[in-house]
Design a protein around this motif. Structure first.
Motif, PDB file in Angstrom:
ATOM      1  N   LEU A  58       2.176 -14.192  15.817  1.00  9.78           N
ATOM      2  CA  LEU A  58       0.820 -13.656  15.817  1.00  9.78           C
ATOM      3  C   LEU A  58       0.282 -13.639  14.397  1.00  9.78           C
ATOM      4  N   HIS A  59      -0.992 -13.937  14.243  1.00 11.56           N
ATOM      5  CA  HIS A  59      -1.664 -13.942  12.938  1.00 11.56           C
ATOM      6  C   HIS A  59      -2.855 -13.008  12.998  1.00 11.56           C
ATOM      7  N   ARG A  60      -3.009 -12.186  11.961  1.00 11.32           N
ATOM      8  CA  ARG A  60      -4.192 -11.330  11.870  1.00 11.32           C
ATOM      9  C   ARG A  60      -5.038 -11.815  10.710  1.00 11.32           C
ATOM     10  N   LYS A  61      -6.300 -12.099  10.995  1.00  6.58           N
ATOM     11  CA  LYS A  61      -7.221 -12.537   9.956  1.00  6.58           C
ATOM     12  C   LYS A  61      -7.529 -11.397   9.010  1.00  6.58           C
ATOM     13  N   GLY A  62      -7.897 -11.761   7.810  1.00  6.45           N
ATOM     14  CA  GLY A  62      -8.337 -10.778   6.832  1.00  6.45           C
ATOM     15  C   GLY A  62      -9.793 -11.042   6.480  1.00  6.45           C
ATOM     16  N   PHE A  63     -10.546  -9.987   6.246  1.00  6.49           N
ATOM     17  CA  PHE A  63     -11.963 -10.125   5.938  1.00  6.49           C
ATOM     18  C   PHE A  63     -12.276  -9.364   4.666  1.00  6.49           C
ATOM     19  N   ASP A  64     -13.183  -9.909   3.865  1.00  7.58           N
ATOM     20  CA  ASP A  64     -13.622  -9.281   2.633  1.00  7.58           C
ATOM     21  C   ASP A  64     -15.110  -8.986   2.764  1.00  7.58           C
ATOM     22  N   LEU A 109      11.689  -3.047  18.870  1.00  4.85           N
ATOM     23  CA  LEU A 109      10.568  -2.202  19.257  1.00  4.85           C
ATOM     24  C   LEU A 109      10.856  -1.511  20.580  1.00  4.85           C
ATOM     25  N   GLU A 110      10.423  -0.267  20.685  1.00  4.69           N
ATOM     26  CA  GLU A 110      10.500   0.441  21.957  1.00  4.69           C
ATOM     27  C   GLU A 110       9.430  -0.133  22.876  1.00  4.69           C
ATOM     28  N   SER A 111       9.594   0.019  24.168  1.00  6.30           N
ATOM     29  CA  SER A 111       8.651  -0.591  25.121  1.00  6.30           C
ATOM     30  C   SER A 111       7.237  -0.045  24.981  1.00  6.30           C
ATOM     31  N   GLU A 112       7.077   1.181  24.480  1.00  3.93           N
ATOM     32  CA  GLU A 112       5.733   1.737  24.330  1.00  3.93           C
ATOM     33  C   GLU A 112       5.130   1.474  22.940  1.00  3.93           C
ATOM     34  N   ASP A 113       5.909   0.916  22.012  1.00  3.89           N
ATOM     35  CA  ASP A 113       5.411   0.617  20.670  1.00  3.89           C
ATOM     36  C   ASP A 113       4.424  -0.543  20.702  1.00  3.89           C
ATOM     37  N   ALA A 114       3.397  -0.441  19.879  1.00  8.03           N
ATOM     38  CA  ALA A 114       2.450  -1.545  19.729  1.00  8.03           C
ATOM     39  C   ALA A 114       2.957  -2.505  18.661  1.00  8.03           C
ATOM     40  N   LEU A 115       2.598  -3.766  18.781  1.00  9.26           N
ATOM     41  CA  LEU A 115       2.882  -4.741  17.741  1.00  9.26           C
ATOM     42  C   LEU A 115       1.814  -4.558  16.681  1.00  9.26           C
ATOM     43  N   GLU A 116       2.225  -4.332  15.428  1.00  7.72           N
ATOM     44  CA  GLU A 116       1.272  -4.031  14.361  1.00  7.72           C
ATOM     45  C   GLU A 116       1.291  -5.135  13.322  1.00  7.72           C
ATOM     46  N   LEU A 117       0.088  -5.594  12.966  1.00  2.70           N
ATOM     47  CA  LEU A 117      -0.051  -6.658  11.975  1.00  2.70           C
ATOM     48  C   LEU A 117      -0.988  -6.195  10.870  1.00  2.70           C
ATOM     49  N   GLU A 118      -0.601  -6.489   9.630  1.00  2.00           N
ATOM     50  CA  GLU A 118      -1.465  -6.219   8.490  1.00  2.00           C
ATOM     51  C   GLU A 118      -2.437  -7.392   8.333  1.00  2.00           C
ATOM     52  N   PRO A 119      -3.596  -7.154   7.695  1.00  2.00           N
ATOM     53  CA  PRO A 119      -4.546  -8.266   7.487  1.00  2.00           C
ATOM     54  C   PRO A 119      -3.896  -9.415   6.712  1.00  2.00           C
TER      55      PRO A 119
END
Length: 130
Positions: A58-64, A109-119
């Motif tokens: 997964l890729h998270r875009k970054g915005f300025d 990850l636990e089943s209730e954990d969200a996948l978290e991505l930094e910009p």
């Protein structure tokens, strides 16, 4: 997202390729993109076999805000993706954060954990299937 796989369809003993699989229960946040979902392989002495695992990139875009251009007109969820929204209709045994190559595992990850991505980051998750 379309996924072509050799998982058995129905109760027949001979596996058939599924013609189509829609893996997302809901749309990903507008700043998160699915880069790849690839099956892991195991090499033995004579052949290569598919593991019951896949790498999800997964890729998270970054915005300025100081840079002129397109602006976001949708909700971003701050880089969080619910596991329930990913890979529905497939029995997932677990998801584990791993390195980009999949060689170095990190936290499970636990089943209730969200996948978290930094910009501006690409995260790789090892998805283990039943």
């Amino acid at each position: 997202m379309k996924l072509y796989t050799a998982l058995p369809e129905g109760s027949e003993s001979t596996p058939k390729l599924l013609s189509e699989y829609n893996g997302l229960a809901a749309a990903l946040p507008c700043d998160v993109h699915l880069l790849n979902l690839r099956t892991r392989a195991h090499l033995d002495d004579t052949s290569i076999h598919a593991k019951r695992e896949a790498l999800l990139l997964l890729h998270r875009k970054g915005f300025d805000c100081g840079f002129p251009g397109t602006t976001l007109t949708c909700a971003t969820n701050e880089g969080k993706v619910s596991q329930a929204d990913l890979l529905h209709q497939v029995e997932v045994r677990g998801i584990q954060l791993t390195s980009l190559s999949g060689m170095y595992d990190s936290k499970e990850l636990e089943s209730e954990d969200a996948l978290e991505l930094e910009p501006m980051e690409i995260n790789t998750y090892k998805v283990k299937f039943h």
